[in-house]
Motif scaffolding. Structure first.
Motif, short mmCIF file in Angstrom:
data_model
loop_
_atom_site.label_atom_id
_atom_site.label_comp_id
_atom_site.label_asym_id
_atom_site.label_seq_id
_atom_site.Cartn_x
_atom_site.Cartn_y
_atom_site.Cartn_z
N THR A 20 0.80 -1.22 0.00
CA THR A 20 0.00 0.00 0.00
C THR A 20 0.84 1.29 0.00
O THR A 20 0.57 2.20 -0.79
N PRO A 21 1.85 1.44 0.86
CA PRO A 21 2.61 2.69 0.85
C PRO A 21 3.27 2.98 -0.49
O PRO A 21 3.30 4.14 -0.93
N THR A 22 3.78 1.94 -1.14
CA THR A 22 4.42 2.16 -2.44
C THR A 22 3.38 2.53 -3.50
O THR A 22 3.65 3.40 -4.35
N GLN A 23 2.22 1.92 -3.46
CA GLN A 23 1.15 2.28 -4.40
C GLN A 23 0.76 3.75 -4.24
O GLN A 23 0.60 4.47 -5.23
N HIS A 24 0.63 4.20 -3.00
CA HIS A 24 0.29 5.60 -2.75
C HIS A 24 1.40 6.53 -3.25
O HIS A 24 1.13 7.58 -3.84
N ALA A 25 2.65 6.13 -3.00
CA ALA A 25 3.78 6.97 -3.43
C ALA A 25 3.83 7.10 -4.95
O ALA A 25 4.00 8.20 -5.49
N LEU A 26 3.68 5.98 -5.65
CA LEU A 26 3.73 6.01 -7.12
C LEU A 26 2.56 6.80 -7.70
O LEU A 26 2.72 7.51 -8.71
N SER A 27 1.40 6.72 -7.06
CA SER A 27 0.25 7.51 -7.52
C SER A 27 0.52 8.99 -7.36
O SER A 27 0.17 9.80 -8.24
N ALA A 28 1.14 9.38 -6.25
CA ALA A 28 1.46 10.79 -6.02
C ALA A 28 2.48 11.29 -7.03
O ALA A 28 2.40 12.42 -7.52
N ILE A 29 3.45 10.44 -7.36
CA ILE A 29 4.47 10.83 -8.33
C ILE A 29 3.84 11.06 -9.71
O ILE A 29 4.20 12.00 -10.42
N ALA A 30 2.90 10.20 -10.07
CA ALA A 30 2.31 10.24 -11.41
C ALA A 30 1.18 11.25 -11.56
O ALA A 30 0.73 11.51 -12.68
N ALA A 31 0.72 11.83 -10.47
CA ALA A 31 -0.43 12.75 -10.52
C ALA A 31 -0.13 13.93 -11.45
O ALA A 31 0.88 14.62 -11.29
N GLU A 32 -1.01 14.17 -12.41
CA GLU A 32 -0.80 15.23 -13.40
C GLU A 32 -0.72 16.61 -12.75
O GLU A 32 0.00 17.49 -13.22
N SER A 33 -1.46 16.80 -11.70
CA SER A 33 -1.49 18.11 -11.04
C SER A 33 -0.39 18.27 -9.99
O SER A 33 -0.28 19.32 -9.35
N TYR A 44 11.39 4.55 -10.77
CA TYR A 44 11.52 3.10 -10.95
C TYR A 44 10.17 2.42 -10.71
O TYR A 44 10.03 1.59 -9.80
N THR A 45 9.18 2.74 -11.52
CA THR A 45 7.82 2.28 -11.27
C THR A 45 7.71 0.76 -11.22
O THR A 45 7.21 0.19 -10.24
N ALA A 46 8.14 0.08 -12.28
CA ALA A 46 7.99 -1.38 -12.34
C ALA A 46 8.81 -2.06 -11.25
O ALA A 46 8.33 -2.98 -10.57
N ALA A 48 9.81 -0.81 -8.43
CA ALA A 48 9.26 -0.50 -7.11
C ALA A 48 8.08 -1.40 -6.78
O ALA A 48 7.96 -1.91 -5.66
N ARG A 49 7.21 -1.62 -7.74
CA ARG A 49 6.06 -2.49 -7.52
C ARG A 49 6.52 -3.93 -7.23
O ARG A 49 5.98 -4.60 -6.34
N GLN A 50 7.51 -4.37 -7.96
CA GLN A 50 8.02 -5.71 -7.75
C GLN A 50 8.65 -5.84 -6.36
O GLN A 50 8.42 -6.83 -5.65
N GLN A 51 9.44 -4.83 -5.97
CA GLN A 51 10.07 -4.86 -4.66
C GLN A 51 9.04 -4.84 -3.54
O GLN A 51 9.20 -5.51 -2.51
N ALA A 52 7.96 -4.07 -3.73
CA ALA A 52 6.91 -4.01 -2.72
C ALA A 52 6.21 -5.36 -2.59
O ALA A 52 5.89 -5.80 -1.47
N GLU A 53 5.99 -6.04 -3.71
CA GLU A 53 5.37 -7.37 -3.67
C GLU A 53 6.27 -8.37 -2.95
O GLU A 53 5.80 -9.20 -2.15
N GLN A 54 7.56 -8.30 -3.22
CA GLN A 54 8.51 -9.19 -2.55
C GLN A 54 8.55 -8.93 -1.05
O GLN A 54 8.62 -9.87 -0.25
N ALA A 55 8.48 -7.66 -0.69
CA ALA A 55 8.45 -7.30 0.73
C ALA A 55 7.17 -7.82 1.38
O ALA A 55 7.18 -8.29 2.52
N GLY A 56 6.06 -7.74 0.63
CA GLY A 56 4.79 -8.25 1.14
C GLY A 56 4.88 -9.73 1.49
O GLY A 56 4.35 -10.17 2.52
#
Length: 217
Positions: A20-33, A44-46, A48-56
């Motif tokens: 969850t924290p990584t998903q929130h962080a990546l969403s904030a980074i990608a926000a157009e506004s 490092y979007t892809a 980061a998601r992979q690392q978060a899954e491994q941590a999970g």
């Protein structure tokens, strides 16, 4: 905003998913506004998601690597990442040879399971405490953002990344205030340890006798 410590405690208590924290962080980074395009020179979007899954998976097995396993962290654009050019906020270095190894600090974050979401913008070569960058843009201070106030530097992107929830902590460098100034201007906490406390191998220097790797959170 959830702090690094709070997120760590929530993971320990099983109150949030490690992803969850990584998903929130990546969403904030990608926000157009948002400020993501000026805050990060590389995301490092892809990975980061992979690392978060491994941590999970490690948390589910009750075998986390550390208290920050799975939590999103950013690194300043003067730390080497193997296979990438270290630009230090400048276009002048964009055609230099890629790093052959990670900075020691990057390896230590990965060993702890931290999710490195990207490299943050900075004053060119860390030469100013203002945080202005003519090449990659200047991240706007979260205070009265419409007026585009300076974020402080040289770890400008690091501070705005934390203030805007693009990561829970940021690693930068401080020679004469480059962690403490942007932290203060953006309402955060910046810490400069003694210069030899954290191994600086793989870090582009400004003044070797004064440089120190520090954190903002």
């Amino acid at each position: 905003m959830t702090t690094l410590w709070q997120a760590s405690q929530q993971l320990l208590a099983g109150q949030i998913s490690p992803e969850t924290p990584t998903q929130h962080a990546l969403s904030a980074i990608a926000a157009e506004s948002g400020e993501g395009k000026r805050v990060f020179t590389k995301v490092y979007t892809a990975a980061a998601r992979q690392q978060a899954e491994q941590a999970g998976a490690r948390w589910q097995q009750q075998q986390p690597r550390s208290a920050i396993d799975g939590l999103p962290i950013s690194i300043k654009d003067l730390f080497d990442v193997a296979g990438e050019v270290t630009t230090a906020g400048s276009r002048l270095l964009s055609n230099t040879s890629p790093a052959t190894a990670n900075a020691s600090m990057v390896d230590r974050l990965q060993q702890a399971g931290a999710v490195i979401v990207g490299k943050t913008n900075m004053s060119e070569f860390a030469f100013t405490g203002l945080g202005v960058n003519p090449h990659y843009g200047t991240p706007a201070n979260p205070w009265q953002r419409a007026q585009q106030r300076i974020p402080g530097g040289s770890s400008s992107g690091a501070a705005v990344a934390v203030s805007d929830g693009m990561c829970l902590a940021a690693v930068g460098t401080d020679t004469g205030g480059s962690v403490r100034i942007p932290a203060a201007l953006c309402g955060l906490t910046g810490f400069k340890p003694s210069a030899s406390r954290i191994d600086q191998r793989g870090t582009l220097p400004l003044a070797a006798s004064l440089d120190s790797i520090g954190v903002i959170a």
